[in-house]
Design an enzyme around this catalytic site. Sequence first.
Site, mmCIF file in Angstrom:
data_model
loop_
_atom_site.group_PDB
_atom_site.id
_atom_site.type_symbol
_atom_site.label_atom_id
_atom_site.label_comp_id
_atom_site.label_asym_id
_atom_site.label_seq_id
_atom_site.Cartn_x
_atom_site.Cartn_y
_atom_site.Cartn_z
ATOM 1 C CD1 TRP A 20 -15.338 63.381 118.169
ATOM 2 C CD2 TRP A 20 -14.681 64.631 119.898
ATOM 3 N NE1 TRP A 20 -14.020 63.722 117.968
ATOM 4 C CE2 TRP A 20 -13.588 64.489 119.013
ATOM 5 C CE3 TRP A 20 -14.511 65.382 121.056
ATOM 6 C CZ2 TRP A 20 -12.352 65.079 119.244
ATOM 7 C CZ3 TRP A 20 -13.266 65.981 121.290
ATOM 8 C CH2 TRP A 20 -12.205 65.810 120.394
ATOM 9 N N GLY A 141 -7.547 61.140 118.348
ATOM 10 C CA GLY A 141 -6.638 61.159 119.486
ATOM 11 C C GLY A 141 -7.348 60.851 120.786
ATOM 12 C CB ALA A 145 -17.054 64.830 124.357
ATOM 13 C CE LYS A 196 -11.221 55.319 120.088
ATOM 14 N NZ LYS A 196 -12.216 55.894 121.008
ATOM 15 C CG ASP A 249 -8.324 57.314 120.793
ATOM 16 O OD1 ASP A 249 -8.929 57.514 121.858
ATOM 17 O OD2 ASP A 249 -8.833 57.496 119.678
ATOM 18 C CB THR A 253 -10.705 54.117 124.489
ATOM 19 O OG1 THR A 253 -10.414 55.290 123.741
ATOM 20 C CG2 THR A 253 -12.131 53.711 124.209
ATOM 21 C CB SER A 259 -14.377 54.627 127.180
ATOM 22 O OG SER A 259 -14.611 53.765 126.082
ATOM 23 N NE ARG A 260 -20.321 57.204 122.719
ATOM 24 C CZ ARG A 260 -19.863 58.389 122.357
ATOM 25 N NH1 ARG A 260 -20.001 59.415 123.160
ATOM 26 N NH2 ARG A 260 -19.242 58.555 121.214
ATOM 27 C CD GLU A 286 -19.104 55.003 115.673
ATOM 28 O OE1 GLU A 286 -19.553 54.001 115.071
ATOM 29 O OE2 GLU A 286 -19.239 56.163 115.248
#
Length: 341
Positions: A20, A141, A145, A196, A249, A253, A259-260, A286
Site C-alpha cells: 500500500w 477507502g 494496492a 473492516k 471498504d 475487503t 484481501s490479506r 491487521e
Amino acid sequence: MSEEEKAEITKIGVVGAGAWGTALAQQSANAGCDVTLWAREDEVVTSINERHENELFLQGVPLAKQIKATNDLAAMGSMDFIFMVVPAQFVRNVLSDLKQYISENAVIVLCAKGIEQSTGKLMTEVVAEILPKSPLVVLSGPTFAHEVAKGLPSAVTVASKYQRVARRLSDAIGLPTFRPYASRDVVGAEIGGALKNVFAIACGITTGRKMGENARAALITRSLSEMVRFGERYGAERATMMGLCGLGDLILTCSSPQSRNMSLGIAIGEGKTGEEIMSGRRTVAEGFHTSSILAKICKDEELDLPIIMAVNAILHEGKDIDTAIMDLLNRPFVDEIENKN
C-alpha cells in the site's frame, strides 16, 4: 518546467514500503509530486532505486522512475505531507523515531488501519500523543494496492478537521482514476478502516467453511451494523460508515481473497491455525491483531458486537470454529434496525 512551477511541486514522504505504501508513492508520483519512499529493508530500497520495482511487496508493477527510496528517516524532514503506512502496531515507534526530523507544519497522513493492541487507542490518538501540533489527515477507502499502482479507477476518503489541508492533499494526489472525497469525520474514517479487517476475517472463515454467498451477504450487512454501533460510541457519524471508508471498504475487503484479512480467514476456515498462517507471511493481516483489542473494548464498554467477539474467540481463545458459528446463528431474533427511543 519553470522555476515557479517547480516551487509549487508538492513534496510527499511515504513511510512504509509495503504494497500500500508503494502504491501511494506511485499514485503521488503519477500526480506530479516529488516522492520519497522510506523502507526498512535494504533490499526494497535497492530494488526500487535500481530496478524501479518493489520486488518484495509489489512484484510485477513498474514504478515511476522519479520515486526515490531510502532507509533514512531524516529524508522526511523537508516533506509537505508524510504518509504513515507502516502496520498499525508499529506506528507509535516509527513516529517517535520520525519526530526529531520533521517540522510542526508537516501534515501527517494516516494510512494505517488498526487499533493499538497494547493501549486500545485509535491511530489518530497515537499520532496526537506524539505529534500534538501536526495537522492530521486520515486517508482510507476501498483500495487494493496493485490496482491503485496500475492506475485502475479508485476512490478514497480524505478526512481532516482542517478542510483546507484535506483539499490541498486531494489537489496534490488526485487524478481522474484516483478520486479523493473530503470529510471532516476523522474518527469515522479511521474506525471504518480498522474494523473492516476483522469482519473480512469472519467472511473468509465462512468462505473457507463453504457456507455460501447468502451467508457472506448477511455477514457483511450485520458487520456494517456492528461498525456503526462501535463508531457511534466514539462519536463517528453514521453517514461516514455508509461511505467509502466504511461500507465501501467493507464490501471490497470481504469480497475477494486479494484481501490479506479475508485470505487469512479462508485459511482458518479450511482448518489452519491463525498462528501458523501469520508466521509464514511477510505481509500483515491487521485484523488478526485488532480483533483482540476490539474484544477487550467491547467487554469493557459493554458493547454488543457478536461478530467481533466470535472472531477473537476463534483467533485468540481457541474456540472451535463450528461452535462459534452455531453460537452466532442461535442468537435471539431481534429487530433489524435498533430502536433508540
